[in-house]
Design a protein around this motif. Structure first.
Motif, PDB file in Angstrom:
ATOM      1  N   GLY A 144       0.928  -1.186   0.120  1.00  0.00           N
ATOM      2  CA  GLY A 144      -0.187   0.027  -0.014  1.00  0.00           C
ATOM      3  C   GLY A 144       0.905   1.152   0.005  1.00  0.00           C
ATOM      4  N   ASN A 145       0.519   2.232  -0.640  1.00  0.00           N
ATOM      5  CA  ASN A 145       1.157   3.366  -0.660  1.00  0.00           C
ATOM      6  C   ASN A 145       0.370   4.750  -0.074  1.00  0.00           C
ATOM      7  N   GLY A 146      -0.120   4.485   1.285  1.00  0.00           N
ATOM      8  CA  GLY A 146      -0.749   5.623   1.664  1.00  0.00           C
ATOM      9  C   GLY A 146      -0.109   5.878   2.975  1.00  0.00           C
ATOM     10  N   ASN A 147      -0.666   6.922   3.648  1.00  0.00           N
ATOM     11  CA  ASN A 147       0.147   7.156   5.136  1.00  0.00           C
ATOM     12  C   ASN A 147      -0.031   6.429   6.114  1.00  0.00           C
ATOM     13  N   VAL A 148      -0.715   5.490   6.186  1.00  0.00           N
ATOM     14  CA  VAL A 148      -0.799   4.371   7.129  1.00  0.00           C
ATOM     15  C   VAL A 148       0.328   3.348   6.663  1.00  0.00           C
ATOM     16  N   ALA A 149       0.651   2.985   5.624  1.00  0.00           N
ATOM     17  CA  ALA A 149       1.723   2.289   5.095  1.00  0.00           C
ATOM     18  C   ALA A 149       3.110   3.022   5.818  1.00  0.00           C
ATOM     19  N   ILE A 150       3.378   4.312   5.483  1.00  0.00           N
ATOM     20  CA  ILE A 150       4.262   5.072   5.826  1.00  0.00           C
ATOM     21  C   ILE A 150       4.610   4.990   7.444  1.00  0.00           C
ATOM     22  N   ASP A 151       3.306   5.151   8.146  1.00  0.00           N
ATOM     23  CA  ASP A 151       3.408   5.104   9.738  1.00  0.00           C
ATOM     24  C   ASP A 151       4.172   3.837  10.098  1.00  0.00           C
ATOM     25  N   VAL A 152       3.545   2.717   9.646  1.00  0.00           N
ATOM     26  CA  VAL A 152       3.980   1.418   9.842  1.00  0.00           C
ATOM     27  C   VAL A 152       5.364   1.056   9.648  1.00  0.00           C
ATOM     28  N   ALA A 153       5.894   1.608   8.343  1.00  0.00           N
ATOM     29  CA  ALA A 153       7.265   1.375   7.951  1.00  0.00           C
ATOM     30  C   ALA A 153       8.053   2.246   8.800  1.00  0.00           C
ATOM     31  N   ARG A 154       7.806   3.255   9.196  1.00  0.00           N
ATOM     32  CA  ARG A 154       8.570   4.276  10.098  1.00  0.00           C
ATOM     33  C   ARG A 154       8.686   3.618  11.617  1.00  0.00           C
ATOM     34  N   MET A 155       7.659   3.074  12.006  1.00  0.00           N
ATOM     35  CA  MET A 155       7.602   2.413  13.229  1.00  0.00           C
ATOM     36  C   MET A 155       8.646   1.424  13.386  1.00  0.00           C
ATOM     37  N   LEU A 156       8.650   0.556  12.361  1.00  0.00           N
ATOM     38  CA  LEU A 156       9.578  -0.524  12.156  1.00  0.00           C
ATOM     39  C   LEU A 156      11.014  -0.219  12.143  1.00  0.00           C
ATOM     40  N   MET A 157      11.168   0.917  11.592  1.00  0.00           N
ATOM     41  CA  MET A 157      12.567   1.436  11.390  1.00  0.00           C
ATOM     42  C   MET A 157      13.077   2.368  12.573  1.00  0.00           C
ATOM     43  N   LEU A 158      12.186   2.865  13.400  1.00  0.00           N
ATOM     44  CA  LEU A 158      12.752   3.801  14.560  1.00  0.00           C
ATOM     45  C   LEU A 158      13.792   2.962  15.503  1.00  0.00           C
ATOM     46  N   ALA A 159      14.761   3.572  16.029  1.00  0.00           N
ATOM     47  CA  ALA A 159      15.611   2.867  16.951  1.00  0.00           C
ATOM     48  C   ALA A 159      14.736   2.883  18.328  1.00  0.00           C
TER      49      ALA A 159
END
Ligand SMILES: Cc1cc2nc3c(=O)[nH]c(=O)nc-3n(C[C@H](O)[C@H](O)[C@H](O)COP(=O)(O)OP(=O)(O)OC[C@H]3O[C@@H](n4cnc5c(N)ncnc54)[C@H](O)[C@@H]3O)c2cc1C
Ligand SMILES: NC(=O)c1ccc[n+]([C@@H]2O[C@H](COP(=O)([O-])OP(=O)(O)OC[C@H]3O[C@@H](n4cnc5c(N)ncnc54)[C@H](OP(=O)(O)O)[C@@H]3O)[C@@H](O)[C@H]2O)c1
Length: 460
Positions: A144-159
Motif C-alpha cells: 500500500g502507498n498511503g500514510n498508514v503504510a508510511i506510519d507502520v514502515a517508520r515504526m518498524l525503522m525507529l531505533a
C-alpha cells in the motif's frame, strides 16, 4: 432536545460540539472506556503534537449539557431501537475498524497481518494488544502507498531510543527493541504519481535517524501517461511534490545506514508464499504499467512479468473498512452506513427519522482529523434542518437522568468523563518520570479497576 453520538473519535467529538452549539444535550457513547478513537489508537506514537488535538475535545466535554459514557457498545450493550426510544437524534460516529483484504492465496500464512492490527498493537488498543508479530525476519513488506503504510514502515525503522520516549504500548516497545527487521519494502501497485502519501509524511521518511530511503531511479521517473497527467491542469500539487520528493530520493548516494526503507512501485501482490512451517517466506508480485482507463483515471495493468520478493513479515495497508451495525442500513460495496449527506437512508433511499452518520463511517476511511470537523458540521446542519422542519421524533420516553441510570444498570463497568480523567491522570503520571506523554493501560479490566478505585461512584 437530546442527541446520542455513538463513537468518541474526532468525528463524534466534532458532532457533539456542533450539536451543543445547536442547543442539544449530548450523550457521547464509546465501546472503549477511553475516548478519542484513532487519535489515541491510530495516530503514530512518534507524532505526539497531532494528538494534542484532544485539548479541543476536552473543552467540548466541559459543557454541562455533555456526558461521556465509555464502555457502551452499540450492538452489544445497547441497541439502535433503545437509543431511538431515548434520543431525538442518534448520530453514528463509529469509524471503520476493519480492514480490506488482498484476496490472494497465502493471506492466512503466519507472518501476514493487517496494518490495522499492527497499528492497534503498537498503540495499545485493547482489542489488538494481544497480537504477536514475528519480527525475526530481516525484510518486511508493507503493501500500500498511503500514510498508514508510511506510519507502520517508520515504526518498524525507529531505533529503540526513539520509541522509548513515546506513548507506544509497553509490550510493543519491548518487541520492537528486539526486532531483526533491517529493511522495509513499501510496495505500490501504481506509480509515484498515484501514491496516496501526503508530502510531509513522505519527506519524513527521508529523515529517519538510522534508515536510508531507497528509490530506484527507473521507478522514480513517471511513465508517459503519468507524466502527461502531471503536466496537465488535472493534477494536484501533492502528487507533483510526491514525484519530486521521490525523484530526489532516487538521487541519494548508496545506502550506508544499518536500516533502509525501499519504495517500489508498479507491483501488485499476486500470491504469498509459505515455508514448510506455514510462515510467509515471500511475496510474488505482478509487474504493472500505467494506462489510462475508460473513465480517464490512471490504472495499473499487468505486463505479464512477475517477481518474488523474499520476506518474513507482510503488513497489508490497503485501507480500512466499516462494519455493519445491527438494524442500521449498510452500503456493503463501500463498507459504510448507507447515507445521503449524513442522513441515514433505507434501501429505497428514504431518510430514516432521527438517524445520522459522521466521519469515516459516513464518507469512508480517508481524510485527516480536521476533515471530520467539516464532515460533522454538514451532518449537524441536516439535523438542525430536520429539527426545524419537525422531522425529528418528537417525544423520547425518558429524560437525561433516567437515561444515565439505564446505562449504568445495563453496563456495570460504565465509565464517565470523571472516570476517563482519572485514568488519564494515572497514565500521564506513570509516563512523567520516563519523559513519556503517558504509559497506556491496555486491558479493559485494568482500566476499569483503576477508574473504580479513583471514582467509586460514577457521576452521570
Ligand atoms: C493508523 C492511522 C493513523 C492516522 N494518523 C493521522 C495523523 O497523524 N493525522 C491526521 O490528521 N489523521 C490521521 N489519521 C486519520 C484520523 O485518525 C481519522 O480521520 C479519524 O480518526 C476518523 O475519525 P472517526 O471519528 O470517524 O473514527 P475513529 O477515530 O475510528 O473513532 C470511532 C470511535 O467509535 C468507537 N466505536 C466503534 N464501534 C462502536 C460501537 N459499536 N459502539 C460504540 N462505539 C463504537 C470506537 O471505539 C472509536 O472510538 C490516521 C488514521 C489511521 C488509521
Ligand atoms: N500523518 C497523517 O496525516 C496520516 C497518517 C495515517 C493516515 N492518515 C490518513 O488516513 C487515511 C487512510 O490512510 P490509508 O493509508 O489507510 O489509506 P489510503 O490513503 O486510501 O491508501 C491506501 C493504499 O492502498 C492501496 N491499495 C488498495 N487496494 C490495494 C490492493 N488490493 N493491492 C495493492 N494496493 C492496494 C491504494 O492504492 P491505489 O491508489 O492504487 O488504490 C493506496 O495506495 C488517509 O486519508 C490518510 O491520509 C493520515
Amino acid at each position: 432536545m437530546r442527541a446520542a453520538v455513538v463513537g468518541a473519535g474526532p468525528s463524534g467529538f466534532y458532532a457533539a460540539d456542533q450539536l451543543l452549539k445547536g442547543g442539544f444535550e449530548v450523550d457521547l457513547l464509546d465501546k472503549l472506556p477511553t475516548p478519542f478513537g484513532l487519535v489515541r489508537a491510530g495516530v503514530a506514537p512518534d507524532h505526539p503534537k497531532i494528538k494534542s488535538v484532544t485539548r479541543v475535545y476536552d473543552k467540548t466535554a466541559q459543557d454541562p449539557r455533555f456526558s461521556f459514557f465509555g464502555g457502551v457498545e452499540l450492538g452489544a450493550d445497547v441497541s439502535r431501537d433503545e437509543l431511538l426510544e431515548r434520543y431525538h437524534a442518534v448520530v453514528y460516529a463509529v469509524g471503520t475498524a476493519s480492514d480490506n483484504r488482498l484476496g490472494i492465496a497465502g493471506e492466512e500464512l503466519a507472518g501476514v497481518h493487517a496494518a490495522t492490527d499492527f497499528v492497534g498493537w503498537y498503540n495499545g488498543h485493547p482489542a489488538h494488544a494481544h497480537h504477536r508479530f514475528d519480527l525475526a525476519a530481516e525484510r518486511a513488506v508493507v503493501i500500500g502507498n498511503g500514510n498508514v503504510a508510511i506510519d507502520v514502515a517508520r515504526m518498524l525503522m525507529l531505533a529503540a531510543e526513539e520509541v522509548a520516549p513515546t506513548d507506544t504500548a509497553d509490550h510493543a516497545i519491548a518487541a520492537l527493541a528486539g526486532s531483526a527487521v533491517r529493511e522495509v519494502v513499501l510496495l505500490g501497485r501504481r506509480g509515484p504519481a498515484q501514491a496516496a502519501f501526503t508530502n510531509p509524511e513522505l519527506r519524513e521518511l527521508g529523515e529517519l535517524a538510522r534508515a536510508d530511503v531507497v528509490v530506484d531511479p527507473a521507478d522514480a521517473a513517471p511513465d508517459p501517461a503519468s507524466a502527461a497527467w502531471l503536466a496537465s491542469d488535472a493534477t494536484d500539487r501533492t502528487a507533483r511534490s510526491n514525484v519530486e520528493i521521490l525523484g530526489a530520493y532516487a538521487q541519494r548516494p548508496a545506502p550506508a545506514r544499518s536500516h533502509r526503507v525501499v519504495l517500489r512501485f508498479l507491483r501488485s501482490p499476486v500470491e504469498l508464499l509459505g515455508d514448510d512451517r506455514g510462515h510467509v517466506r515471500g511475496l510474488r508480485v505482478a509487474v504493472n504499467r500505467i494506462e489510462a482507463g475508460p473513465d480517464g483515471g490512471l490504472r495499473a495493468v499487468a505486463t505479464g512479468e512477475e517477481e518474488v520478493i523474499p520476506c518474513g513479515l507482510v503488513l497489508r495497508s490497503i485501507g480500512y473498512r466499516g462494519e455493519p451495525l445491527s438494524g442500521v442500513p449498510f452500503d456493503d460495496r463501500r463498507g459504510l452506513i448507507a447515507n445521503v449527506d449524513g442522513r441515514v437512508v433505507d434501501p429505497a433511499g428514504t431518510p430514516r427519522r432521527g438517524e445520522y452518520a459522521v466521519g469515516w463511517i459516513k464518507r469512508g476511511p480517508s481524510g485527516v482529523i480536521g476533515t471530520n470537523k467539516k464532515c460533522a458540521a454538514a451532518t449537524v446542519e441536516r439535523i438542525l434542518e430536520d429539527r426545524d422542519a419537525g422531522r425529528l421524533p418528537s417525544a423520547p420516553a425518558v429524560d437525561r437522568d433516567a437515561t444515565a441510570g439505564w446505562l449504568r444498570e445495563r453496563v456495570p463497568g460504565l465509565v464517565t468523563w470523571a472516570g476517563w480523567e482519572a485514568l488519564d491522570a494515572h497514565e500521564t503520571a506513570a509516563g512523567r518520570p520516563h519523559g513519556r506523554p503517558r504509559v497506556k493501560v491496555v486491558r479493559v479490566a485494568d482500566m476499569q479497576a483503576l477508574i473504580r478505585a479513583a471514582v467509586p461512584e460514577p457521576a452521570g
